[in-house]
Scaffold this motif. Structure first.
Motif, PDB file in Angstrom:
ATOM      1  N   GLN A  62       0.837  -1.193   0.000  1.00 36.98           N
ATOM      2  CA  GLN A  62       0.000   0.000   0.000  1.00 36.98           C
ATOM      3  C   GLN A  62       0.877   1.251   0.000  1.00 36.98           C
ATOM      4  N   TYR A  63       0.357   2.306  -0.604  1.00 36.05           N
ATOM      5  CA  TYR A  63       1.133   3.531  -0.771  1.00 36.05           C
ATOM      6  C   TYR A  63       0.281   4.750  -0.471  1.00 36.05           C
ATOM      7  N   GLU A  64       0.850   5.668   0.279  1.00 37.11           N
ATOM      8  CA  GLU A  64       0.247   6.975   0.524  1.00 37.11           C
ATOM      9  C   GLU A  64       1.070   8.011  -0.230  1.00 37.11           C
ATOM     10  N   LEU A  65       0.409   8.973  -0.869  1.00 37.65           N
ATOM     11  CA  LEU A  65       1.084   9.980  -1.678  1.00 37.65           C
ATOM     12  C   LEU A  65       1.062  11.337  -0.989  1.00 37.65           C
ATOM     13  N   LYS A  66       2.236  11.974  -0.910  1.00 44.36           N
ATOM     14  CA  LYS A  66       2.364  13.334  -0.420  1.00 44.36           C
ATOM     15  C   LYS A  66       3.011  14.162  -1.529  1.00 44.36           C
ATOM     16  N   SER A  67       2.355  15.255  -1.923  1.00 44.57           N
ATOM     17  CA  SER A  67       2.862  16.097  -3.005  1.00 44.57           C
ATOM     18  C   SER A  67       3.157  17.499  -2.487  1.00 44.57           C
ATOM     19  N   SER A  90       0.242  -0.463  12.728  1.00 42.58           N
ATOM     20  CA  SER A  90      -0.553  -1.605  12.297  1.00 42.58           C
ATOM     21  C   SER A  90       0.223  -2.464  11.305  1.00 42.58           C
ATOM     22  N   GLU A  91      -0.278  -3.654  11.058  1.00 42.07           N
ATOM     23  CA  GLU A  91       0.405  -4.573  10.149  1.00 42.07           C
ATOM     24  C   GLU A  91       0.295  -4.148   8.693  1.00 42.07           C
ATOM     25  N   ASP A  92      -0.733  -3.361   8.356  1.00 43.06           N
ATOM     26  CA  ASP A  92      -0.911  -2.939   6.962  1.00 43.06           C
ATOM     27  C   ASP A  92      -0.570  -1.465   6.774  1.00 43.06           C
ATOM     28  N   ASN A  93       0.398  -0.968   7.571  1.00 41.88           N
ATOM     29  CA  ASN A  93       0.809   0.426   7.396  1.00 41.88           C
ATOM     30  C   ASN A  93       1.376   0.641   5.998  1.00 41.88           C
ATOM     31  N   PRO A  94       1.188   1.828   5.434  1.00 44.26           N
ATOM     32  CA  PRO A  94       1.566   2.050   4.036  1.00 44.26           C
ATOM     33  C   PRO A  94       3.014   2.471   3.851  1.00 44.26           C
ATOM     34  N   ASN A  95       3.511   2.263   2.643  1.00 45.33           N
ATOM     35  CA  ASN A  95       4.732   2.920   2.203  1.00 45.33           C
ATOM     36  C   ASN A  95       4.342   4.347   1.815  1.00 45.33           C
ATOM     37  N   PHE A  96       5.328   5.239   1.739  1.00 51.61           N
ATOM     38  CA  PHE A  96       5.011   6.624   1.410  1.00 51.61           C
ATOM     39  C   PHE A  96       5.716   7.076   0.144  1.00 51.61           C
ATOM     40  N   PHE A  97       4.921   7.591  -0.796  1.00 51.20           N
ATOM     41  CA  PHE A  97       5.432   8.280  -1.965  1.00 51.20           C
ATOM     42  C   PHE A  97       5.518   9.772  -1.635  1.00 51.20           C
ATOM     43  N   PHE A  98       6.636  10.389  -1.994  1.00 50.11           N
ATOM     44  CA  PHE A  98       6.769  11.835  -1.879  1.00 50.11           C
ATOM     45  C   PHE A  98       7.081  12.388  -3.265  1.00 50.11           C
ATOM     46  N   LEU A  99       6.288  13.364  -3.680  1.00 50.93           N
ATOM     47  CA  LEU A  99       6.412  13.927  -5.027  1.00 50.93           C
ATOM     48  C   LEU A  99       6.584  15.438  -4.914  1.00 50.93           C
ATOM     49  N   THR A 100       7.591  15.967  -5.584  1.00 48.39           N
ATOM     50  CA  THR A 100       7.743  17.418  -5.686  1.00 48.39           C
ATOM     51  C   THR A 100       7.596  17.809  -7.151  1.00 48.39           C
TER      52      THR A 100
END
Length: 254
Positions: A62-67, A90-100
């Protein structure tokens, strides 16, 4: 990989934050892939999640996006503190995408920080919103990227240069051993890893020992700081993060 946002998608929106959300999420859905297994495209969560935006249908990452416009800073504004802490624990915590992105709405940098580099102490609680605010008492948080080792920042695009997909996947996979560690053990590994980040490519055991007082403040109940340092150096050597050169001397492999 096309680094330009599809600006035609923003014509029905007026809010700058909504425009960027629509454009950046569309860009990821259209251009990105799963750094873990190389599957493309990623799938968007239909109704949204408290933290996650995308998932890989093949490996379920899973992925969370921060722009953010302009440069990638070390402090990233995020949402509710409680929600973030609950999710990363939690066990299903997300990876994080960072976009500039640039003023011209072109992607400058796009990177992932795998979820196993996230610990509660990198989530910084903000002050509650004051009484006059519409959501008075609401507590947000910031993500402090300064506590992430350099190898934990996996670039898919760096300074508008697209990184080889094979290189991205290799770097991501190389750190997965952290997921098999307990929370306490992972904390030690990441702390020693960060100390190594502050040294030159070639470094000595003596130089790492110089961080002993700093680590002792963080682990006041541990009376064997130097032993723990040696233990973590051996682990990082076994996992291919550093290389043993000669007695008491090492070299970074990243």
């Amino acid at each position: 990989m096309n680094l330009h946002f599809n600006q035609s998608l923003a014509k029905n929106y007026k809010s700058p934050s909504q425009i960027i959300r629509v454009l950046s999420e569309n860009w990821v859905a259209t251009n990105s892939y799963c750094p873990s297994c190389n599957t493309q495209p990623l799938s968007a969560f239909a109704n949204g999640k408290p933290v996650a935006d995308f998932y890989c249908a093949n490996c379920s990452e899973q992925y969370e996006l921060k722009s953010k416009k302009s440069k990638l800073s070390n402090i990233i504004n995020d949402g509710a503190y409680k929600t973030m802490i609950e999710r990363i624990n939690s066990e299903d915590n997300p990876n994080f995408f960072f976009l500039t992105y640039s003023r011209e709405l072109t992607v400058n940098n796009f990177l992932i920080i795998p979820k196993h580099f996230f610990r509660p102490d990198i989530i910084v609680k903000r002050k509650p919103l004051p009484a006059p605010a519409k959501r008075a008492g609401w507590v947000g948080c910031n993500i402090d990227l300064r506590q992430i080792p350099e190898s934990g920042r996996v670039f898919l695009v760096k300074n508008q240069q697209v990184i080889s997909r094979d290189d991205v996947t290799q770097q991501f996979q190389k750190t997965l051993f952290l997921r098999r560690q307990s929370v306490a053990a992972r904390g030690w590994t990441l702390d020693v890893w960060q100390c190594i980040d502050r040294l030159d490519t070639h470094f000595s055991l003596k130089q790492v020992y110089a961080f002993a007082d700093e680590l002792r403040l963080k682990y006041p109940e541990n009376n064997y700081i130097l032993d723990k340092i040696r233990q973590q150096l051996q682990l990082l050597r076994d996992k291919g993060i550093i290389e043993f050169v000669s007695r008491g001397h090492y070299r970074k492999l990243y």
